[in-house]
Design a protein around this motif. Sequence first.
Motif, PDB file in Angstrom:
ATOM      1  N   VAL A 134      17.578  21.537  31.057  1.00 21.43           N
ATOM      2  CA  VAL A 134      16.873  22.159  32.182  1.00 21.43           C
ATOM      3  C   VAL A 134      15.502  22.639  31.733  1.00 21.43           C
ATOM      4  O   VAL A 134      14.501  22.471  32.457  1.00 21.43           O
ATOM      5  N   LEU A 135      15.425  23.222  30.548  1.00 20.81           N
ATOM      6  CA  LEU A 135      14.142  23.705  30.036  1.00 20.81           C
ATOM      7  C   LEU A 135      13.143  22.567  29.912  1.00 20.81           C
ATOM      8  O   LEU A 135      11.974  22.696  30.305  1.00 20.81           O
ATOM      9  N   THR A 136      13.589  21.424  29.391  1.00 22.43           N
ATOM     10  CA  THR A 136      12.717  20.255  29.269  1.00 22.43           C
ATOM     11  C   THR A 136      12.204  19.815  30.636  1.00 22.43           C
ATOM     12  O   THR A 136      11.022  19.489  30.800  1.00 22.43           O
ATOM     13  N   ALA A 137      13.094  19.813  31.622  1.00 29.31           N
ATOM     14  CA  ALA A 137      12.708  19.407  32.977  1.00 29.31           C
ATOM     15  C   ALA A 137      11.691  20.379  33.577  1.00 29.31           C
ATOM     16  O   ALA A 137      10.709  19.956  34.209  1.00 29.31           O
ATOM     17  N   LEU A 138      11.914  21.666  33.380  1.00 31.25           N
ATOM     18  CA  LEU A 138      10.994  22.658  33.948  1.00 31.25           C
ATOM     19  C   LEU A 138       9.628  22.627  33.265  1.00 31.25           C
ATOM     20  O   LEU A 138       8.599  22.830  33.917  1.00 31.25           O
ATOM     21  N   LEU A 139       9.616  22.367  31.981  1.00 26.86           N
ATOM     22  CA  LEU A 139       8.341  22.248  31.270  1.00 26.86           C
ATOM     23  C   LEU A 139       7.544  21.063  31.810  1.00 26.86           C
ATOM     24  O   LEU A 139       6.311  21.130  31.926  1.00 26.86           O
ATOM     25  N   ASP A 140       8.239  19.998  32.153  1.00 23.95           N
ATOM     26  CA  ASP A 140       7.571  18.847  32.750  1.00 23.95           C
ATOM     27  C   ASP A 140       7.001  19.208  34.113  1.00 23.95           C
ATOM     28  O   ASP A 140       5.867  18.836  34.452  1.00 23.95           O
ATOM     29  N   LEU A 141       7.773  19.947  34.904  1.00 19.88           N
ATOM     30  CA  LEU A 141       7.281  20.377  36.214  1.00 19.88           C
ATOM     31  C   LEU A 141       6.053  21.272  36.074  1.00 19.88           C
ATOM     32  O   LEU A 141       5.096  21.173  36.851  1.00 19.88           O
ATOM     33  N   GLU A 142       6.072  22.143  35.079  1.00 15.55           N
ATOM     34  CA  GLU A 142       4.937  23.033  34.857  1.00 15.55           C
ATOM     35  C   GLU A 142       3.685  22.233  34.493  1.00 15.55           C
ATOM     36  O   GLU A 142       2.583  22.504  35.000  1.00 15.55           O
ATOM     37  N   ARG A 143       3.841  21.235  33.632  1.00 18.07           N
ATOM     38  CA  ARG A 143       2.701  20.410  33.235  1.00 18.07           C
ATOM     39  C   ARG A 143       2.108  19.681  34.440  1.00 18.07           C
ATOM     40  O   ARG A 143       0.898  19.455  34.513  1.00 18.07           O
ATOM     41  N   ARG A 144       2.950  19.338  35.395  1.00 15.38           N
ATOM     42  CA  ARG A 144       2.503  18.597  36.572  1.00 15.38           C
ATOM     43  C   ARG A 144       2.134  19.513  37.734  1.00 15.38           C
ATOM     44  O   ARG A 144       1.790  19.059  38.815  1.00 15.38           O
ATOM     45  N   GLY A 145       2.221  20.825  37.506  1.00 10.58           N
ATOM     46  CA  GLY A 145       1.829  21.779  38.531  1.00 10.58           C
ATOM     47  C   GLY A 145       2.842  21.980  39.636  1.00 10.58           C
ATOM     48  O   GLY A 145       2.486  22.411  40.742  1.00 10.58           O
ATOM     49  N   HIS A 146       4.111  21.698  39.355  1.00 10.38           N
ATOM     50  CA  HIS A 146       5.149  21.813  40.385  1.00 10.38           C
ATOM     51  C   HIS A 146       6.174  22.911  40.099  1.00 10.38           C
ATOM     52  O   HIS A 146       7.177  23.008  40.807  1.00 10.38           O
ATOM     53  N   PHE A 147       5.926  23.729  39.092  1.00 10.69           N
ATOM     54  CA  PHE A 147       6.855  24.822  38.811  1.00 10.69           C
ATOM     55  C   PHE A 147       6.398  26.069  39.547  1.00 10.69           C
ATOM     56  O   PHE A 147       5.261  26.521  39.403  1.00 10.69           O
ATOM     57  N   THR A 148       7.281  26.640  40.351  1.00 12.12           N
ATOM     58  CA  THR A 148       6.955  27.854  41.108  1.00 12.12           C
ATOM     59  C   THR A 148       8.056  28.884  40.865  1.00 12.12           C
ATOM     60  O   THR A 148       8.923  29.097  41.726  1.00 12.12           O
ATOM     61  N   GLY A 149       8.038  29.490  39.725  1.00  9.48           N
ATOM     62  CA  GLY A 149       9.116  30.402  39.346  1.00  9.48           C
ATOM     63  C   GLY A 149       9.029  31.780  39.957  1.00  9.48           C
ATOM     64  O   GLY A 149       9.916  32.608  39.748  1.00  9.48           O
ATOM     65  N   HIS A 150       7.955  32.058  40.694  1.00 10.37           N
ATOM     66  CA  HIS A 150       7.787  33.353  41.357  1.00 10.37           C
ATOM     67  C   HIS A 150       7.929  34.516  40.365  1.00 10.37           C
ATOM     68  O   HIS A 150       8.632  35.495  40.633  1.00 10.37           O
ATOM     69  N   THR A 180      22.948  24.494  46.417  1.00  7.17           N
ATOM     70  CA  THR A 180      22.333  23.961  45.198  1.00  7.17           C
ATOM     71  C   THR A 180      20.889  23.575  45.451  1.00  7.17           C
ATOM     72  O   THR A 180      19.976  23.933  44.693  1.00  7.17           O
ATOM     73  N   ARG A 181      20.660  22.844  46.531  1.00  7.70           N
ATOM     74  CA  ARG A 181      19.300  22.408  46.864  1.00  7.70           C
ATOM     75  C   ARG A 181      18.386  23.608  47.133  1.00  7.70           C
ATOM     76  O   ARG A 181      17.242  23.658  46.655  1.00  7.70           O
ATOM     77  N   ALA A 182      18.880  24.590  47.867  1.00 10.14           N
ATOM     78  CA  ALA A 182      18.066  25.763  48.207  1.00 10.14           C
ATOM     79  C   ALA A 182      17.688  26.551  46.962  1.00 10.14           C
ATOM     80  O   ALA A 182      16.547  27.028  46.840  1.00 10.14           O
ATOM     81  N   GLN A 183      18.615  26.680  46.032  1.00  4.36           N
ATOM     82  CA  GLN A 183      18.319  27.438  44.823  1.00  4.36           C
ATOM     83  C   GLN A 183      17.295  26.719  43.956  1.00  4.36           C
ATOM     84  O   GLN A 183      16.382  27.336  43.402  1.00  4.36           O
ATOM     85  N   LEU A 184      17.408  25.397  43.861  1.00 10.01           N
ATOM     86  CA  LEU A 184      16.458  24.634  43.052  1.00 10.01           C
ATOM     87  C   LEU A 184      15.059  24.681  43.645  1.00 10.01           C
ATOM     88  O   LEU A 184      14.062  24.660  42.916  1.00 10.01           O
ATOM     89  N   ARG A 185      14.958  24.759  44.967  1.00 11.42           N
ATOM     90  CA  ARG A 185      13.651  24.814  45.616  1.00 11.42           C
ATOM     91  C   ARG A 185      12.904  26.104  45.299  1.00 11.42           C
ATOM     92  O   ARG A 185      11.682  26.176  45.485  1.00 11.42           O
ATOM     93  N   PHE A 186      13.615  27.106  44.816  1.00  8.79           N
ATOM     94  CA  PHE A 186      12.969  28.359  44.419  1.00  8.79           C
ATOM     95  C   PHE A 186      12.020  28.125  43.246  1.00  8.79           C
ATOM     96  O   PHE A 186      11.035  28.851  43.083  1.00  8.79           O
ATOM     97  N   TYR A 187      12.317  27.098  42.443  1.00 10.88           N
ATOM     98  CA  TYR A 187      11.569  26.887  41.211  1.00 10.88           C
ATOM     99  C   TYR A 187      10.520  25.774  41.315  1.00 10.88           C
ATOM    100  O   TYR A 187       9.822  25.483  40.333  1.00 10.88           O
ATOM    101  N   THR A 188      10.409  25.120  42.463  1.00 16.86           N
ATOM    102  CA  THR A 188       9.461  24.021  42.579  1.00 16.86           C
ATOM    103  C   THR A 188       8.933  23.897  44.000  1.00 16.86           C
ATOM    104  O   THR A 188       9.599  24.345  44.954  1.00 16.86           O
TER     105      THR A 188
END
Length: 208
Positions: A145-161, A196-204
Motif C-alpha cells: 500500500v505504501l508503494t502505491a500511495l507513493l506513486d499516487l503522490e508522485r503523480r499528484g493524486h494523493f489527497t490524505g487530508h 471499501t470504495r468510499a474509504q479509498l476515495r479519501f486518499y485520492t
Amino acid sequence: MPLTDDVAVRRRISRQAQATHERREQILDAAVAAFNESGFNGTSIRDVAARVGMSHTGVLHHFPDKAALLEAVLDRRLERAVAEFPLETGDGEVFLRSLVALAERDAQAPDDLRLYCTIAAEALSPTHPAHGYFTQWYHQARASVLTALLDLERRGHFTGHGVSIETAAVQIASMRDGLNQHWLLAPDEVDLVGATRAQLRFYTDLDL
C-alpha cells in the motif's frame, strides 16, 4: 532444450500428476469447509479426511501435518488473488482499483473470506502455526500500500487530508479487516464494496 530460443517446450502432464493435483485440490476444499465450521484448532486431519472420503494417512500423504495443510490453504487463497488482480503493481491507481475489485470478488465468496477472518483471529496467538504467516502477510500488505500511495503522490493524486502517507498505508492495509467482520455478521446492512470504495476515495482524487 528448445530447438529455438523463442519456442517453449510443451511438456505433457501425466495422468498421475493430474490426479494428484485434483486430489490435493479436493483436500484443500475440504479443509476450507472444516476450518470454516470449527476453526483450525477445532479441526483434525481425520475431519478433513472424512469430508473427502479418504483415510487419515491418505491426507498425510499429501500434507505431512495440519499446519502444512493450513499453510497450503492460505497460499492458495493468496495465489488466486494475485493471479486475478494486479496487487503487486507499483501503479497506485491500478492497485486501488484492484482493492475494489477484490472486495467485489470477496463479496461473492463469503466462505473463503470467513475462513481468512477466522484463521487470522486465531493466529494472534504466538503459538498458532499461522502466526508467522500473518505477521509477514500484514507487513507485506502495508509495504504494498505504501508503494502505491507513493506513486499516487508522485503523480499528484494523493489527497490524505493531513494524514501522512505512512499512516494512510496502515489505515488502508487495516481497513478490510474491520469491514470484513461487519459485513460477514450483517451482509444486509453493510455494503462491503461501497464502503471499501468510499474509504479509498479519501486518499485520492481519482474516480474509483
